[in-house]
Write an enzyme that holds these catalytic residues in place. Structure first.
Site, PDB file in Angstrom:
ATOM      1  N   ASP A  50      47.893  38.179  34.009  1.00  0.00           N
ATOM      2  CA  ASP A  50      47.370  36.905  33.985  1.00  0.00           C
ATOM      3  C   ASP A  50      47.583  36.392  32.526  1.00  0.00           C
ATOM      4  O   ASP A  50      47.832  37.154  31.509  1.00  0.00           O
ATOM      5  CB  ASP A  50      46.136  37.187  34.175  1.00  0.00           C
ATOM      6  CG  ASP A  50      45.268  35.784  34.275  1.00  0.00           C
ATOM      7  OD1 ASP A  50      45.914  34.999  34.777  1.00  0.00           O
ATOM      8  OD2 ASP A  50      44.228  36.056  33.434  1.00  0.00           O
ATOM      9  N   ASP A  71      45.672  33.164  31.147  1.00  0.00           N
ATOM     10  CA  ASP A  71      44.557  32.774  30.428  1.00  0.00           C
ATOM     11  C   ASP A  71      43.360  33.827  30.390  1.00  0.00           C
ATOM     12  O   ASP A  71      43.008  34.325  31.411  1.00  0.00           O
ATOM     13  CB  ASP A  71      43.954  31.603  31.034  1.00  0.00           C
ATOM     14  CG  ASP A  71      43.024  30.456  30.167  1.00  0.00           C
ATOM     15  OD1 ASP A  71      43.391  30.688  29.007  1.00  0.00           O
ATOM     16  OD2 ASP A  71      42.329  29.463  30.559  1.00  0.00           O
ATOM     17  N   ASP A 125      41.746  39.534  33.606  1.00  0.00           N
ATOM     18  CA  ASP A 125      40.337  39.368  33.160  1.00  0.00           C
ATOM     19  C   ASP A 125      39.350  38.854  34.228  1.00  0.00           C
ATOM     20  O   ASP A 125      38.056  38.929  34.049  1.00  0.00           O
ATOM     21  CB  ASP A 125      40.192  38.337  32.037  1.00  0.00           C
ATOM     22  CG  ASP A 125      40.737  36.914  32.386  1.00  0.00           C
ATOM     23  OD1 ASP A 125      41.602  36.638  32.999  1.00  0.00           O
ATOM     24  OD2 ASP A 125      39.619  35.988  32.150  1.00  0.00           O
TER      25      ASP A 125
HETATM   26 MG   LIG Z   1      42.668  34.771  33.338  1.00  0.00          MG
END
Ligand SMILES: [Mg+2]
Length: 359
Positions: free
Chosen positions: A24, A26, A222
């Site tokens: 991923d 961001d 995240d």
């Molecule tokens: Mg993310």
């Protein structure tokens, strides 16, 4: 490849055990314009160890080359073919069902339009051009006239696909409406619910794994409800990092479909072995750490005594192995009472925030 809904161990570094990291962006590699600390060295180190990387993003507005250029500016040299976007996932779905009559109306940014063209699809600009399918992805310039065009086409019988259904989009001023919120306006006006291809759907991860020739992919993210849920849906193991949205308490309260396979502070976890938690005499141990969950209380066994954590406790610092033991204990306790939703985890919603001790 399937994994159970609890933590696994890896006796060697993850970057040796898995051949491709499906990363991923961001909250993992960067936060907005800024790089996440340690991310460039960790990615470069993983590559040196033989692991390939493929970035997987729900951002459908930016073309892969634009994402690659951004990463390269952040000292992570990246090629466009190392990026899989939700726009590409949507284009792959349209192409898989296309015939000579297929005409795509894209409602979104240039990245979305380019992804359709790259699949050889015919792209039209108006509902008056008789589109057979509408594909909607986020772009900050989208307005009422764009949404109206989608509604005209869908009400006239066109199919409907969304690149992703994220309700919100993080910006430097806070959370803003994401693609799912703009899709909701079209759904409200048409009564038609789109199919989605971005995370947490499995298809974007399967596409990313195929494009990178992955045999043993590892998803890294995240967010539990997109990255980790998508990894579970795809049947791939996952590494959760604490540099973005979801923190330790969210992980401890995760439902089975959103539980990661491995835990780390940040991307440096790729270079480490991961000890597996084991159940021993009612407690879960990991390395030197031990944890158990009793009703709504987490109890960590430490040298010199027990630390009891429940709603209203002060924020506390834990070691990474304590985090692992606590996650295994909290998940097992929740499973034992058959909870299926986050708001019914055995740990309460106001469980105190836990921070990782710097190691
Ligand atoms: Mg993310």
């Amino acid at each position: 490849m399937t994994t159970g809904a609890t933590l696994l161990g890896s006796s060697g570094p993850l970057q040796n055990a898995y051949d491709v990291a499906l990363l991923d962006l961001d909250g993992v590699v960067y936060r907005g314009a800024l790089g996440v600390p340690h991310a460039p060295e960790a990615v470069i180190g993983a590559r040196a160890a033989g692991m390939r990387v493929m970035y997987v993003t729900n951002n459908a507005a930016r073309a892969p080359q634009t994402v690659a250029d951004h990463l390269t500016e952040l000292d992570i040299p990246t090629r466009a073919d190392e990026v899989t976007t939700a726009a590409q996932a949507a284009a792959a779905l349209v192409a898989s069902e296309a015939d000579a009559t297929t005409r795509v109306l894209t409602i979104g940014g240039d990245g979305l339009r380019q992804a359709m063209l790259a699949e050889g699809l015919t792209v039209v600009a108006s509902a008056d051009d008789a589109p057979t399918v509408v594909v909607q992805g986020f772009a900050p310039t989208l307005g009422w006239t764009d949404l109206a065009e989608a509604v005209y086409a869908i009400r006239a019988g066109a199919g409907y696909i969304a690149s992703n259904l994220d309700a919100t989009l993080p910006t430097d001023r806070g959370m803003a409406p994401g693609n799912g919120s703009l899709v909701a306006a079209v759904v409200h006006a048409t009564g038609v619910t789109p199919r989605s291809t971005g995370k947490p759907q499995a298809s974007i991860f399967h596409q990313a794994a195929r494009r990178s020739d992955a045999e043993r992919p590892l998803v890294v993210g995240d967010r539990l409800d997109t990255d980790i849920a998508g990894a579970r849906a795809a049947g791939y193991p996952s590494l959760h990092v604490l540099t973005g949205v979801d923190q330790i308490t969210e992980v401890l309260r995760a439902v089975p479909g959103e539980r990661p396979t491995f835990l780390a502070a940040d991307l440096r976890g790729l270079a480490h072995a991961h000890p597996e938690p084991h159940r021993r005499q009612g407690a879960w141990t990991c390395g030197a750490a031990a944890a158990r969950v009793d009703d709504a209380t987490l109890i960590l066994t430490r040298v010199g005594g027990e630390l009891t954590l429940t709603a209203g406790s002060d924020p506390t610092t834990v070691s990474l192995d304590e985090f692992r033991a606590a996650a295994a204990a909290a998940w097992a306790a929740s499973d034992a009472v058959g909870t299926a939703r986050a708001d019914t985890s055995v740990l309460p919603a106001d469980f105190p925030p836990l921070r990782l001790a710097s190691e």
